[in-house]
Design an enzyme around this catalytic site. Structure first.
Site, PDB file in Angstrom:
ATOM      1  CG  HIS A  15      -1.957  -0.911   1.319  1.00 48.08           C
ATOM      2  ND1 HIS A  15      -3.112  -0.708   0.585  1.00 48.08           N
ATOM      3  CD2 HIS A  15      -1.956  -2.187   1.576  1.00 48.08           C
ATOM      4  CE1 HIS A  15      -3.960  -1.741   0.866  1.00 48.08           C
ATOM      5  NE2 HIS A  15      -3.100  -2.868   1.443  1.00 48.08           N
ATOM      6  CE  LYS A  58     -13.665   5.850   0.894  1.00 51.63           C
ATOM      7  NZ  LYS A  58     -13.112   5.929   2.097  1.00 51.63           N
ATOM      8  CB  THR A  98     -10.217   4.830  -0.871  1.00 56.53           C
ATOM      9  OG1 THR A  98      -9.594   5.357   0.245  1.00 56.53           O
ATOM     10  CG2 THR A  98      -9.466   3.695  -1.605  1.00 56.53           C
ATOM     11  CE  LYS A 122      -2.650  10.946   2.857  1.00 53.18           C
ATOM     12  NZ  LYS A 122      -3.122  10.038   2.022  1.00 53.18           N
ATOM     13  CE  LYS A 164      -6.457  14.001  -0.120  1.00 50.03           C
ATOM     14  NZ  LYS A 164      -6.580  12.647  -0.652  1.00 50.03           N
ATOM     15  NE  ARG A 165      -3.548  10.288   9.904  1.00 50.94           N
ATOM     16  CZ  ARG A 165      -3.210   9.463  10.957  1.00 50.94           C
ATOM     17  NH1 ARG A 165      -3.999   8.645  11.213  1.00 50.94           N
ATOM     18  NH2 ARG A 165      -2.249   9.595  11.577  1.00 50.94           N
TER      19      ARG A 165
HETATM   20  C1  NBG Z   1      -2.653   3.889   2.062  1.00 49.46           C
HETATM   21  C2  NBG Z   1      -2.087   4.501   0.548  1.00 49.46           C
HETATM   22  C3  NBG Z   1      -3.278   5.032  -0.112  1.00 49.46           C
HETATM   23  C4  NBG Z   1      -4.436   3.720  -0.383  1.00 49.46           C
HETATM   24  C5  NBG Z   1      -4.593   2.936   0.903  1.00 49.46           C
HETATM   25  C6  NBG Z   1      -5.319   1.989   0.674  1.00 49.46           C
HETATM   26  C7  NBG Z   1      -1.071   3.057   3.785  1.00 49.46           C
HETATM   27  C8  NBG Z   1      -0.015   2.284   4.160  1.00 49.46           C
HETATM   28  N1  NBG Z   1      -1.275   3.145   2.425  1.00 49.46           N
HETATM   29  O1  NBG Z   1      -3.180   5.841  -1.043  1.00 49.46           O
HETATM   30  O2  NBG Z   1      -1.499   5.759   1.064  1.00 49.46           O
HETATM   31  O3  NBG Z   1      -5.504   4.275  -0.927  1.00 49.46           O
HETATM   32  O4  NBG Z   1      -3.309   2.457   1.596  1.00 49.46           O
HETATM   33  O5  NBG Z   1      -4.845   0.944  -0.115  1.00 49.46           O
HETATM   34  O6  NBG Z   1      -1.906   3.486   4.647  1.00 49.46           O
END
Ligand code: NBG
Length: 835
Positions: free
Chosen positions: A377, A681, A677, A575, A569-570
């Protein structure tokens, strides 16, 4: 309280009924169940019930109906001996259950009517729920979407994870700063889970190993651990939409083996004995926030090992009880590793098969390798997990031996395949030698799995060409892509009922909820003025709702007629929330220089948690709030600009944002966001995306069409090239007058009551390092935002784009993603369970 009153409340026997109280779907059955549950489970009657009592009774009423389906489903799954997917994840970010379950049961309306009959407001009950925040962000939420889709697509599945007592922290904003409060989600009880007293597995830590000969004279290894805890299972049913399939989410809580260590107790060390109990219970106590330096987080490694060990022991138990001998384990189960957090499972399954069940290495490895699949991920090097060999030796000595042996055999294979290439051998080794010896969990995950996948096309390509290139050279057939998806049940039907109703009416039925490609039908109405009017009314209503919420919880007044520009988002530098901020400050500066400048009124809304130890991220939150404070109090710009920071962005608050956004900010530096994701949404709810060619943005743009997407910025290739050439942010700053004056404005003290040092670290970082190339994309971003404003001024065009975005989102359903996993990776087939 009079005894007569209490006795009067529920009397199921007296009610003439044709529908069962616990499973019936009629208003009457629901009401009987509610009263029963309030009385017999909560021990309350209406007049003295607290809002939480009422919520609990409603939740039990819904859970009764889930359990009815679950039992039937479990029987079908057991009898068929079907191959089962085990989703191993340290995080499941579920979000509130009540409304989601009502939607999946198809009883939202009748539940509302039932409540009304009892004088209850269903909406209020729904808002009472404390969401289980057992995840940090995208990765944990993805696991939750996948559980929903596994059930809906009718694939037998168990989600395995940790029942954290404290989930992700609650964020409050004090004086513009993020302050973390512990998340006590269990304090009022959790009606959705069932404690399985009988499901208890021992998990060991520490000590040493010794060799011995078994009764056949075979050399074996025994692990003499010095600590043992017990994992206890808690089950939560996850119902699919409109089907009888229910998956199981099985989360483990750690407990001490004995309430007292008698030896310490007898020598008078009472507190020492209690200490062991505390230590055992600590393991499942708290979710680790991500983006924290992982060095020395012994407890985190304990958590990982704890939950995979319980889960594997559970799978072995199921295999032996219901299916047959252990050599068939990999035919019965496939285990998906959600990132490397559960990768220690590879060594643990080897240990269980060899040391506890007497298998030889080759057979155990054959099963292990066939059982696991791994999803990557992230490409960020600092997020790739490694653990010091020293820590491993101390906590998991037997696993370290197994990892060394896997590595020895594996590296021999590499040497034979790539002669005379010790550089490659060193890169691929499961043990990294740079900066102290460390176990590389991603390498372990790839070597021990039969399939590896990334989470968007671009990301999967980058996995093959960068971080896992050597492994791709060796085993190209092992690498796949499965682009992420999100569940349209929660992220349209639950969070945006007005939009869902309009879609259902337009498409003629609600098939789109399980076949999202049906949304294509909306294309026929994209230019229909009447439909556009209704589309816009849905959006405006959602914006009004959000505006009301922000007034109450973020103390900002915003105009629902303005363009809602949202980034949720975080908080992370990659980002680039600060790129968004630089745009806002630029607009502010332009308006101050020319108060008559024509400008599309905009409301900028942020939602973001920062990892507690990530100082620069927290400083960015402070700056967002500081800029908001100045702009929102400046009457000269107030009509055109507003800035709001939504505190405590979580699933529930996200559900308030997605329906209300006009613009979705997806502005990460290309090559850094694996998928995203949130981008899906927002788009599913009619927001247009302003974004870079990063992660799933690339595919979203392909689907919705380039005319319906605001693209800007460097590509991933351009990013690498510029970095290789030597990137000098200062030069950009020097040559762009507006940018320079915006940065100066931030350090001038205007946003910090005259303090010129507060934001200096952030601005210095941008001017001198700018690791995520904010300045390099600044001008392109501002130009693109002007295109957004022009498009907004042409409303029919905007509505058309918005409709087309929703119409073309079919690909991003998590049902599609799960079907791809099932076919390409898991080789499992649906097993329908009828209603
Ligand atoms: C996160 C990514 C996102 C991705 C999500 C789900 C981690 C390690 N990775 O871009 O930063 O959408 O995983 O796949 O949290």
């Amino acid at each position: 309280m009079s005894p007569e009153k209490t006795l009067e409340a529920p009397d199921p026997a007296a009610t003439p009924t044709h529908e069962h109280t616990r499973t019936g779907m009629s208003k009457d059955a629901l009401n009987r169940a509610f009263i029963d549950n309030l009385f017999y489970v909560q021990g309350r009657f209406r007049e003295v019930a607290s809002p939480n009592d009422l919520y609990m009774a409603a939740a039990y009423t819904v859970r009764d109906r889930l359990l009815g389906r679950w039992i039937k489903c479990a029987e079908t799954y057991r009898d068929s001996k079907a191959r089962t997917v085990c989703y191993f994840s340290a995080e499941f970010l579920l979000g509130p259950h009540l409304l989601n379950n009502l939607v999946n049961l198809g009883i939202t309306d009748v539940a509302g009517e039932a409540g009304a009959e009892l004088g209850l407001d269903l909406h209020e009950l729904i808002e009472t729920e404390e969401e289980p925040g057992l995840g940090n962000g995208g990765l944990g939420r993805l696991a939750a979407c996948y559980m929903d889709s596994l059930s809906t697509v009718q694939i037998p599945a168990i989600g395995y994870g940790i029942r954290y007592e404290f989930g992700i922290f609650d964020q409050v904003i004090e004086d513009g700063w993020q302050v973390e409060k512990s998340d006590t989600w269990l304090k009022n009880g959790n009606p959705w889970e069932i404690l399985r007293h009988g499901l208890r597995f021992p998990v060991k830590f520490g000590g040493r190993t010794e060799q011995y000969h078994d009764e056949h004279g075979t050399l074996r290894v025994r692990w003499l651990a010095d600590m043992e805890v017990i994992g206890v299972g808690y089950d939560t049913p996850i119902l699919g939409y409109g089907v009888g399939n229910v998956s199981l989410l099985r989360l483990w809580k750690s407990e001490a083996c004995e309430s007292f260590d008698f030896q310490s107790f007898n020598v008078g060390d009472y507190y020492g004995a209690v200490q062991a109990k505390i230590e055992a219970e600590t393991i499942s106590k708290v979710l680790y926030p991500n983006d924290e330096p992982s060095a020395g987080k012994e407890l985190r490694l304990k958590q990982q090992y704890f939950f995979v060990s319980c889960s594997l022991q559970d799978m072995i138990r199921l295999q032996l009880h219901t299916v047959g001998p252990l050599d068939g384990l990999a035919d019965k189960f496939v285990a998906q590793l959600n990132d490397t957090h559960p990768a220690i499972a590879i060594a643990e399954l080897m240990r269980l098969l060899m040391d506890e069940h007497g298998m030889g290495w080759d057979q155990a490895w054959g099963i292990t390798h066939k059982t696991f699949c791994y999803t990557n991920h992230t490409l960020l090097p600092e997020a790739l997990e490694t653990w010091s060999v020293r820590l491993f030796e101390k906590l998991l000595p037997r696993h370290l031996e197994i990892i060394y042996e896997i590595n020895r055999r594996f590296l021999d294979e590499v040497r034979v395949r790539f002669l005379n290439d010790e550089g490659r051998v060193a890169r691929m080794s499961l043990i990294g030698e740079e900066g102290g010896r460390r176990v590389r969990m991603a390498n372990l995950a790839v070597v021990g799995s039969s399939a590896v996948n990334g989470v968007a096309q671009l990301h999967s390509e980058l996995v093959k060409t960068t971080i896992l290139k050597d492994f791709y050279d060796l085993w190209p057939e092992r690498f796949h892509n499965v682009t992420n998806g999100v569940t349209p049940r929660r992220f349209i039907a639950v969070c945006n009922p007005r939009l869902a109703a309009l879609i259902t009416e337009t498409c003629g039925d609600d098939r789109w909820l399980t076949d999202l490609n049906c949304l294509r039908e909306l294309e026929n109405y994209a230019d229909d003025a009447d439909f556009q009017g209704r589309w816009r009314a849905v959006k405006t209503a959602a914006k009004r709702n959000l505006a009301r919420w922000l007034t109450k919880h973020a103390w900002v007044t915003v105009d629902p007629e303005s363009l809602f520009d949202v980034q949720a988002k975080r908080l992370h530098e990659y980002k680039r929330q600060h790129l968004n901020l630089l745009h806002i400050v630029s607009l502010y500066q332009r308006l101050k220089q020319d108060p008559n400048l024509p400008m599309v009124p905009r409301t900028f809304i942020f939602g973001a948690k920062a990892a507690p130890g990530y100082h620069l991220a927290k400083l960015i939150i402070k700056l967002i709030n500081a800029v908001a404070d100045v702009i929102n109090h400046d009457p000269q710009v107030n009509d055109s600009l507003r800035v709001a920071f939504m505190p405590n962005f979580n699933v529930q608050n996200g559900q308030r944002l997605y329906p209300a956004a006009d613009i979705s900010e997806q502005i990460s530096l290309a090559g850094k966001e694996a998928s995203g994701t949130g981008n899906m949404k927002f788009s599913m709810n009619g927001a247009l995306t302003i974004g870079t060619l990063d992660g799933a943005n690339v595919e979203i743009r392909e689907e919705v069409g380039e005319d319906n997407f605001f693209l800007f910025g460097m590509t991933a290739e351009e990013v690498s090239r510029r970095q290789a050439e030597g990137y000098r942010p200062w030069d950009i700053c020097r040559d762009d007058h507006e940018l320079k004056s915006v940065l100066d404005l931030i350090t001038s003290g205007l946003f910090s009551h005259g303090d010129t040092t507060l934001f200096r670290p952030l601005i210095d970082n941008l001017i001198h390092q700018d690791p995520f190339m904010v300045l390099a994309d600044y001008r392109a971003y501002l130009d693109c935002q002007e295109r957004v404003s022009r498009a907004w001024a042409d409303r029919p065009r905007w509505e058309r784009m918005s409709i087309l975005n929703v119409a073309r989102m079919g690909k991003f359903s998590s049902d599609r993603a799960i079907r791809e996993y099932a076919e390409k990776i898991w080789k499992v087939k649906p097993l329908p369970v009828s209603l």
